[in-house]
Structure formats: structure tokens, C-alpha cells
Design a protein around this motif. Structure first.
Motif, mmCIF file in Angstrom:
data_model
loop_
_atom_site.group_PDB
_atom_site.id
_atom_site.type_symbol
_atom_site.label_atom_id
_atom_site.label_comp_id
_atom_site.label_asym_id
_atom_site.label_seq_id
_atom_site.Cartn_x
_atom_site.Cartn_y
_atom_site.Cartn_z
ATOM 1 N N UNK A 219 0.837 -1.199 0.000
ATOM 2 C CA UNK A 219 0.000 0.000 0.000
ATOM 3 C C UNK A 219 0.871 1.248 0.000
ATOM 4 N N UNK A 220 0.748 2.013 -1.097
ATOM 5 C CA UNK A 220 1.398 3.320 -1.215
ATOM 6 C C UNK A 220 0.466 4.243 -1.986
ATOM 7 N N UNK A 221 0.301 5.485 -1.555
ATOM 8 C CA UNK A 221 -0.518 6.441 -2.302
ATOM 9 C C UNK A 221 0.341 7.427 -3.094
ATOM 10 N N UNK A 222 -0.298 8.150 -4.038
ATOM 11 C CA UNK A 222 0.333 9.275 -4.723
ATOM 12 C C UNK A 222 1.612 8.930 -5.451
ATOM 13 N N UNK A 223 2.616 9.811 -5.303
ATOM 14 C CA UNK A 223 3.889 9.641 -5.995
ATOM 15 C C UNK A 223 4.621 8.392 -5.566
ATOM 16 N N UNK A 224 4.471 7.998 -4.309
ATOM 17 C CA UNK A 224 5.120 6.778 -3.827
ATOM 18 C C UNK A 224 4.548 5.548 -4.517
ATOM 19 N N UNK A 225 3.255 5.589 -4.849
ATOM 20 C CA UNK A 225 2.629 4.467 -5.562
ATOM 21 C C UNK A 225 3.270 4.277 -6.931
#
Length: 389
Positions: A219-225
Motif C-alpha cells: 500500500x502506497x498512495x500518490x507519488x510513492x505508488x
């Protein structure tokens, strides 16, 4: 004399009617991460808000909307400062939006203290689902564990026996990873959390390779995803990657290139859902923005449509903030997700779907609706909530 008296009465009645009419408005506060690392998410929430108000002719429950917008920047401290301005300077009647789970946790206390309500359109942090549930907070989105519990079950169905769990080290990361781990029945090889600022995952990917799992939940959101998915694909790992729509969603598909092909996620929303509310939403969103809407836009659209139905039940005149709060949890509306209801902790009861990244007939990446991961999904914390008992 009689003529003068009649004239005075007419003027008085006109003035009174004007005053009543002038009070028939709602001061709507919208707060989201409109800049910073999560700015792309907040911008998508605003698209859902804008389209909903456009469909409603800028009215909620037959009241004219006065919209006041604040940028939380995805930072809990900034979020509290900005919502204080909405409360004290703008005198808003109700607040919607919020992007990150940690800012939701920070926002509820000042909003509740002011006698207002937050109708959240993203996230559902576990602390607010259990012992700290609040009459002042409703999540129209999801309880964080809900999506991921569905994915844990889906991984079981896909025959995954040994899984590796990894995510971002903050509230949503703990909730999402914990949810998937909770329902996964196989061997849990590791549970790893990485800093919010980290964008290089080479060391973690090497550890995953060494562990030799059958599947990985991340699970990673945004730019990290984007960074994680690209590095995962480019590392050559031939291990199925599972997550939820926080990792891979319509909003980011173009940014992944083909690196997201085959990733399977769970979500409470798909642009392919076959109901009249969703068809209208998708058609008009696509015309306006040239692509399918993401769940961020869909949830904010739903939040506004719920408010429209709840506010329509208020008596005419000055906006009754306490009555509005009472109505939000018991008012039905046509959700773009189909069946929707609040549990007594003000978290949704809803269907969780499995979606897979595929290449469409036009050669572009698309999220294919694979099926249902969980019907009428609740969350694991509702028993700890004392509201409604």
C-alpha cells in the motif's frame, strides 16, 4: 390612511420574505490536499465536487451554495489551521472533503468542538471507527481496513499461500496492511513499513526477492505508488502484486506506462458499475475531463449528493447545523456505487470489488472489473463504537 397602512404591510411582508429567502443558503466548506505530494488526489476530489454542484445547479436541498475552499496540503497541522479559518472566518455550516487519513483524525476534534460535521470523502481511519467514533464525522468513502480485508480474501481465492506485506508508515498504511493481513489465511512472511518520504525501494525489493513469496500486498498512495509499482516491475520480480485502489487507480494509469499491467486491486468503485447514477456521472465526467473518473472523484460526488438529500429535509430558514448532522446518517441517496448505507460508527457498509490492470482494445491501460471481493463489507472496529447503542 388605509392605503398607507396597506403599503407599509406590503413592504414589511416583502422585506420579511427577502430575509427568509436570504437565509435559505448553505455555507459549504471544502478542504482537501490541493497542493503538495497529495495535490493530485485533492484536485480529483475537487473535480467530483464541482461536477456534483454543476448537476445540482449549485444548490443543496434547494438552498444556494456558498462554497469556501481550503488547502490542507495533506499535512495534519496545516489542515487544522485551514479548517479553523473555515470555521471562524467563513462561518461555514458543514465541511466536506479531507484527503489523508492522518489529517482526518486531526480535523474531527476542532470541527466537532464548533458544532459542525465533517462528511469525509476519502479515507476512514481506524481510530475514528472504534472507540473514538464521533457524531461529527461521517466517511462516505470507506473504512481503511475495508478495501484491504477484501483483498486478503481475494488473495486466498487466488491460491496465494505465502505473502509479503509492505506499506507506507502512517495511519492509512497501518490500516490497509493490517486489513489484508487480517483476512489472509496463508503464511505471512513479513510486514514492513517504510517512511512517507521514501521513493527508492531497491532494498525492500531485494528483501522481497529473497523471501520468495507467492504474492505481495503493498500500500502506497500518490507519488510513492508510482515509484513503487515502476520499480517493482523493473526489478524483474515475477510475483503477483496485490493492493487496493490507493496504489493503482484510473487517475494514475497513464503515469505507470505498462509497469502496472497485471496488478490487482480492490476498490469500492468502478466506472463500469451499471446503475443510472454512475452512468450519468461517468458520462459527464468523461466529457469534461477526457477520461473515466477515479474513486476520489466518485466519493466526493457521492458526498455532495448525500448532503443534497439530507439538507432537503431541513426546515426553511436559517441552516440548522445540529439537525443536518442527525439527518446525514439516516438519509438515503442514489450513490454511484449502488447500495450504500452507514454503519452505526458512521463508516460505510458497501460492496468491495476486485479490479485488474489490463490493456484495453485501444491499447491503453484500463481497470477491468474482475468481480466482487466482499458483499456488504463492514469494518472490524464497529463493535468498539458506543454510538447507537
Amino acid at each position: 390612511m388605509k392605503k398607507n397602512l396597506k403599503a407599509l404591510i406590503a413592504v414589511a411582508l416583502t422585506t420579511f420574505a427577502f430575509q427568509v429567502h436570504a437565509e435559505d443558503k448553505v455555507r459549504l466548506g471544502f478542504i482537501a490536499a490541493l497542493s503538495g505530494p497529495l495535490g493530485v488526489l485533492g484536485a480529483e476530489q475537487q473535480r467530483g465536487l464541482d461536477l456534483a454542484l454543476e448537476h445540482l445547479n449549485n444548490r443543496l436541498g434547494n438552498r444556494t451554495v456558498e462554497l469556501y475552499t481550503a488547502d490542507s496540503r495533506g499535512n495534519p497541522g496545516v489542515a487544522v489551521q485551514e479548517v479553523s479559518k473555515l470555521i471562524d472566518r467563513d462561518d461555514v455550516d458543514i465541511v466536506t472533503g479531507a484527503t489523508a487519513s492522518n489529517e482526518v483524525v486531526a480535523l474531527v476534534k476542532p470541527i466537532a468542538a464548533a458544532g459542525l460535521t465533517l462528511v469525509g470523502s476519502n479515507g476512514g481511519p481506524s481510530p475514528l471507527a472504534g472507540k473514538n467514533c464521533s457524531p461529527a464525522y461521517f466517511s462516505v468513502a470507506f473504512q481503511n481496513d475495508q478495501w484491504s480485508e477484501g483483498m486478503g480474501k481475494y488473495m486466498n481465492e487466488q491460491g496465494i499461500k505465502r505473502a509479503y506485506f509492505i506499506g507506507m508508515d502512517y495511519q492509512a498504511g497501518w490500516d490497509h496492511v493490517g486489513g489484508a493481513e487480517r483476512t489472509f489465511e496463508g503464511e505471512r512472511l513479513a510486514k514492513v513499513f517504510t517512511p512517507q518520504s521514501q521513493l527508492d525501494f531497491s532494498a525492500e525489493l531485494a528483501q522481497i526477492r529473497a523471501a520468495k513469496p507467492d504474492g505481495v500486498f503493498a500500500f502506497y498512495p500518490g507519488g510513492a505508488a508510482i515509484a513503487f509499482v515502476k520499480q517493482y516491475a523493473q526489478s524483474g520480480l515475477d510475483i503477483p502484486l496485490f493492493s487496493n485502489a490507493g496504489l493503482v487507480d484510473t487517475l494514475f494509469l497513464d503515469a505507470f506506462g505498462e509497469d502496472a499491467l497485471g496488478v490487482t486491486v480492490t476498490s469500492n468503485y468502478s466506472a463500469k458499475l451499471n446503475n443510472s447514477a454512475n452512468k450519468k456521472f461517468v458520462e459527464d465526467f468523461s466529457k469534461k475531463y477526457g477520461r473515466d473518473p477515479s474513486f476520489y472523484a466518485a466519493q466526493q460526488y457521492d458526498a455532495v449528493m448525500l448532503l443534497n438529500q439530507a439538507i432537503a429535509k431541513l426546515p426553511e430558514g436559517k441552516f440548522d447545523r445540529e439537525k443536518a448532522q442527525d439527518l446525514i446518517g439516516t438519509t438515503s441517496f442514489d450513490s454511484v456505487r449502488g447500495n450504500f448505507e452507514f454503519n452505526r460508527n458512521h463508516m460505510p457498509i458497501q460492496t468491495v470489488y476486485a479490479l485488474k490492470v489490463v490493456k484495453g482494445d485501444d491499447g491503453k491501460l484500463a481497470l477491468n472489473l474482475e468481480g466482487v471481493a466482499t458483499e456488504s463489507a463492514e469494518d472490524p472496529y464497529v463493535a468498539e463504537c458506543q454510538m447507537g447503542k
